[in-house]
Design a protein around this motif. Sequence first.
Motif, short mmCIF file in Angstrom:
data_model
loop_
_atom_site.label_atom_id
_atom_site.label_comp_id
_atom_site.label_asym_id
_atom_site.label_seq_id
_atom_site.Cartn_x
_atom_site.Cartn_y
_atom_site.Cartn_z
N VAL A 47 6.57 6.36 -43.72
CA VAL A 47 7.90 5.85 -44.06
C VAL A 47 8.42 4.83 -43.04
N GLY A 48 7.65 4.55 -41.99
CA GLY A 48 8.14 3.59 -41.02
C GLY A 48 7.17 3.35 -39.89
N SER A 49 7.68 2.63 -38.89
CA SER A 49 6.85 2.27 -37.74
C SER A 49 7.70 2.22 -36.48
N GLY A 50 7.02 2.15 -35.35
CA GLY A 50 7.71 2.07 -34.07
C GLY A 50 6.98 1.11 -33.14
N ARG A 51 7.74 0.48 -32.29
CA ARG A 51 7.18 -0.47 -31.32
C ARG A 51 7.71 -0.14 -29.93
N ILE A 52 6.84 -0.32 -28.95
CA ILE A 52 7.26 -0.17 -27.56
C ILE A 52 7.81 -1.53 -27.13
N LEU A 53 9.07 -1.55 -26.74
CA LEU A 53 9.73 -2.77 -26.30
C LEU A 53 10.19 -2.61 -24.86
N THR A 54 10.56 -3.72 -24.23
CA THR A 54 11.08 -3.70 -22.86
C THR A 54 12.53 -4.14 -22.90
N GLY A 55 13.41 -3.31 -22.31
CA GLY A 55 14.84 -3.62 -22.29
C GLY A 55 15.13 -4.84 -21.42
N GLU A 56 16.08 -5.65 -21.86
CA GLU A 56 16.43 -6.87 -21.14
C GLU A 56 17.15 -6.59 -19.83
N SER A 57 18.08 -5.64 -19.83
CA SER A 57 18.90 -5.42 -18.63
C SER A 57 18.17 -4.66 -17.53
N ARG A 58 17.44 -3.62 -17.88
CA ARG A 58 16.76 -2.80 -16.86
C ARG A 58 15.27 -3.05 -16.76
N GLY A 59 14.69 -3.66 -17.76
CA GLY A 59 13.26 -3.92 -17.75
C GLY A 59 12.41 -2.69 -17.98
N THR A 60 13.00 -1.62 -18.53
CA THR A 60 12.25 -0.40 -18.80
C THR A 60 11.82 -0.36 -20.26
#
Length: 107
Positions: free
Chosen positions: A53-66
């Motif tokens: 029913v969906g998907s997920g991606r690992i992203l990096t946050g802009e403010s903290r870089g985590t």
Amino acid sequence: MTAIGFVTRTIHGGFRGQLKLLPVYADIDIVPNRDKSGDSSPDFRIFTQGIEVGSGRILTGESRGTEYVSLSVAAPGLGGCKLCANLGRTVGLYGEGSFFLIWNPVA
């Protein structure tokens, strides 16, 4: 932030828990995409009752870089709408491997 579910990390690198909306309550499995074939492929696949029913991606946050996991779910029970959410740690609650599904409304 509105929590619309709760998951815990599995020993296989994915997550298992529930998506909880007013009209929808579904057990979900978020599993690593072992068949990922490039940057355009998702990092995770989301299943309920054996149906993807969906998907997920690992992203990096802009403010903290985590890194964080961003999810996208689309199913007939959602009225044709796409639901977006991020996994957010449950700091101090339920243990280290627990996450809330934080609703991320698409503008």
